[in-house]
Design an enzyme around this catalytic site. Structure first.
Site, PDB file in Angstrom:
ATOM      1  N   GLY A 233       0.823  -1.209   0.000  1.00  0.00           N
ATOM      2  CA  GLY A 233       0.000   0.000   0.000  1.00  0.00           C
ATOM      3  C   GLY A 233       0.855   1.256   0.000  1.00  0.00           C
ATOM      4  O   GLY A 233       2.077   1.206   0.158  1.00  0.00           O
TER       5      GLY A 233
ATOM      6  N   MET B  43       4.776  -9.357   4.627  1.00  0.00           N
ATOM      7  CA  MET B  43       4.254 -10.413   5.494  1.00  0.00           C
ATOM      8  C   MET B  43       3.038 -11.067   4.846  1.00  0.00           C
ATOM      9  O   MET B  43       2.046 -10.394   4.579  1.00  0.00           O
ATOM     10  CB  MET B  43       3.819  -9.828   6.845  1.00  0.00           C
ATOM     11  CG  MET B  43       4.937  -9.378   7.732  1.00  0.00           C
ATOM     12  SD  MET B  43       4.282  -8.564   9.226  1.00  0.00           S
ATOM     13  CE  MET B  43       4.487  -6.842   8.763  1.00  0.00           C
TER      14      MET B  43
ATOM     15  N   CYS C 203      -3.553  -8.488  15.964  1.00  0.00           N
ATOM     16  CA  CYS C 203      -2.572  -8.651  14.890  1.00  0.00           C
ATOM     17  C   CYS C 203      -1.348  -7.778  15.148  1.00  0.00           C
ATOM     18  O   CYS C 203      -0.207  -8.221  14.968  1.00  0.00           O
ATOM     19  CB  CYS C 203      -3.199  -8.302  13.543  1.00  0.00           C
ATOM     20  SG  CYS C 203      -2.049  -8.446  12.165  1.00  0.00           S
TER      21      CYS C 203
ATOM     22  N   GLY D   7       3.740   1.605   8.425  1.00  0.00           N
ATOM     23  CA  GLY D   7       3.044   2.781   7.918  1.00  0.00           C
ATOM     24  C   GLY D   7       1.895   3.239   8.787  1.00  0.00           C
ATOM     25  O   GLY D   7       0.981   3.914   8.307  1.00  0.00           O
TER      26      GLY D   7
ATOM     27  N   CYS E  71      -8.508  -7.723   7.619  1.00  0.00           N
ATOM     28  CA  CYS E  71      -7.592  -8.114   6.544  1.00  0.00           C
ATOM     29  C   CYS E  71      -7.935  -9.456   5.921  1.00  0.00           C
ATOM     30  O   CYS E  71      -7.842  -9.626   4.709  1.00  0.00           O
ATOM     31  CB  CYS E  71      -6.158  -8.106   7.055  1.00  0.00           C
ATOM     32  SG  CYS E  71      -5.882  -9.151   8.499  1.00  0.00           S
TER      33      CYS E  71
END
Length: 373
Positions: free
Chosen positions: A16, A38, A103, A127, A200
C-alpha cells in the site's frame, strides 16, 4: 550529525501507499532499509486471484524503485494460532473481537519484530499513523498521529515498552494527503492505490458467508426487552451491540416509528434483544470491566487514573476514571456511554499520549451488568 547508514530499519511493507512512503522516507534519511512483505493469510478471492500475490508485486516494484532489498516472509501459521483462533473464540463467546489490535500485538510487533532482529535490525517501521517520542532516559511514549482522522493508536494500544523501543512510525507527523503527494512526487507505483478497508482476512468478502465457513450459524429468537417476539435471528455471532442494519424488522413498529437496534444478547438462551431508538435505555451504560489491561510503560500493580478513553475506533475521547488491579480494570464514565461492546478494545489517553488499554468484558448500568453476551 548522526550517521543513519549504520542503523538498520526493517520496514513492514503491505503493498500500500503508506508503507511504501515509510520505506521511501527512511531511505531518504540515509537509513539501511530492508523491506519485508508479510503473508499472513491465504486470501484467494472468488476469481482465483490471490490478493497477496498482487500486493507483493507492488512491494517488489516500490522496493526496486527506491533501491532497497526486500523479502517475503510467511506468518500464516502464527496468524492462525495467535489471531484467527482468538477471533473465532470471541465470536463463540458472544463477543465482538478486534483482530487488528491482536494482529499488531502478536504479528506485526512480535513475529515480524522477532524476524527483523534475525536480519540485524536496530528498528522496525510500519506505515501506521502514530508517533513515538523518546525521553532522555530512553522511555518511549506513543502519541496520536497528527492526522486525527487516520490516527491508529487505538489499534496499537497493546504494544509494550519493549516493542515501542524498537519501533519507528515515520508517517506519524504527516496527514494522508501529504503521504499520497510524497508518493506521487517520487513516482511510486502505489501512489494512487486504494486504501485497504475492513478486516484483513475478510477483505471484500461477505462477512456472514465468511464466518459461516468456520462457525456453524445457530438461528434463534429475536425479542424486545419486554418480551415481544420479533421473529428469527440468523445467529448471535452476526450481530453486534448497537447495530441497526440487517435485522429484517424495519417495517415493524412499536410505540413510535424509531429505528430498531440490537440492544442485547443472551448466549445461554440464544436470544437476540432489539429495541427502538438510538439511545435506547438498554444501550446505555455507566461503567465497564476490562481484562488484558496493559500499559505502554511501567505502572504500579494497583492504581487509579483520571484520563480519557475511546471504546471504538474514531470515537471522540470520553472522560473516565480507571481503577486498575493487575491486568484488570474498572472504568467509570463521567457521562453514560452508548453500545459498549464486549470484545472490543478500551484505550486510555492522557492528552496526545496513548497510555495503553484492555479488552472489554462487561458493561454496567448503575451497578447492574448489561445483557450484552
Amino acid at each position: 550529525m548522526s550517521d543513519n547508514s549504520k542503523t538498520r530499519v526493517v520496514v513492514g511493507m503491505s503493498g500500500g501507499v503508506d508503507s511504501s512512503v515509510t520505506a521511501l522516507l527512511l531511505k531518504e534519511q540515509g537509513y539501511d532499509v530492508i523491506g519485508i512483505f508479510m503473508k499472513n493469510w491465504d486470501d484467494t478471492d472468488e476469481n482465483g486471484v490471490c490478493t497477496a500475490t498482487e500486493d507483493y508485486k507492488d512491494v517488489v516494484a516500490v522496493a526496486d524503485q527506491i533501491g532497497i532489498p526486500y523479502y517475503s516472509v510467511n506468518f500464516e501459521k502464527e496468524y492462525w494460532d495467535r489471531v484467527f483462533e482468538y477471533f473465532l473464540a470471541e465470536y463463540r463467546a458472544g463477543r465482538t473481537p478486534n483482530p487488528d489490535v491482536m494482529c499488531n500485538k502478536e504479528i506485526k510487533f512480535k513475529a515480524f519484530l522477532d524476524y527483523a532482529m534475525t536480519l540485524g535490525a536496530d528498528y522496525v517501521a510500519t506505515g501506521h499513523y502514530a508517533r513515538v517520542v523518546r525521553d532522555e532516559d530512553g522511555t518511549v511514549h506513543m502519541l496520536r498521529g497528527v492526522d486525527n482522522g487516520k490516527d491508529q493508536t487505538y489499534f496499537l494500544s497493546q504494544l509494550s515498552q519493549e516493542q515501542l523501543q524498537k519501533t519507528m512510525f515515520p508517517l506519524g507527523h504527516l496527514e494522508k494527503p501529504e503521504v499520497r503527494k510524497l508518493a506521487e512526487e517520487a513516482g511510486l507505483s502505489t501512489a494512487k492505490k486504494k486504501d485497504s478497508t475492513g478486516i484483513c482476512f475478510i477483505g471484500e468478502k461477505n462477512f456472514k458467508n465468511f464466518l459461516s465457513n468456520y462457525l456453524p450459524a445457530q438461528p434463534g429468537r429475536m425479542m424486545t426487552v419486554d418480551g415481544r417476539d420479533m421473529g428469527e435471528h440468523a445467529g448471535l455471532m452476526y450481530y453486534t451491540i448497537g447495530q441497526r442494519g440487517g435485522l429484517g424488522i424495519g417495517g415493524q413498529h412499536g410505540g413510535d416509528n424509531a429505528p430498531w437496534f440490537v440492544v442485547g444478547k443472551d448466549l445461554s438462551k440464544n436470544i437476540l434483544y432489539v429495541g427502538q431508538g438510538f439511545y435506547h435505555d438498554s444501550l446505555m451504560s455507566t461503567s465497564l470491566e476490562a481484562s488484558q489491561v496493559h500499559f505502554t510503560r511501567d505502572m504500579p500493580e494497583e492504581f487509579t487514573l483520571e484520563c480519557t478513553a475511546k471504546f471504538r475506533y474514531r470515537q471522540p475521547d470520553s472522560k473516565v476514571t480507571v481503577h486498575v488491579k493487575g491486568d484488570k480494570a474498572e472504568v467509570i464514565f463521567a457521562e453514560p456511554q452508548r453500545a459498549i461492546t464486549p470484545g472490543q478494545a478500551v484505550v486510555f489517553y492522557d492528552g496526545e499520549e496513548c497510555l495503553g488499554g484492555g479488552l472489554i468484558d462487561n458493561a454496567y448500568r448503575d451497578g447492574q451488568v448489561c445483557q450484552y453476551i
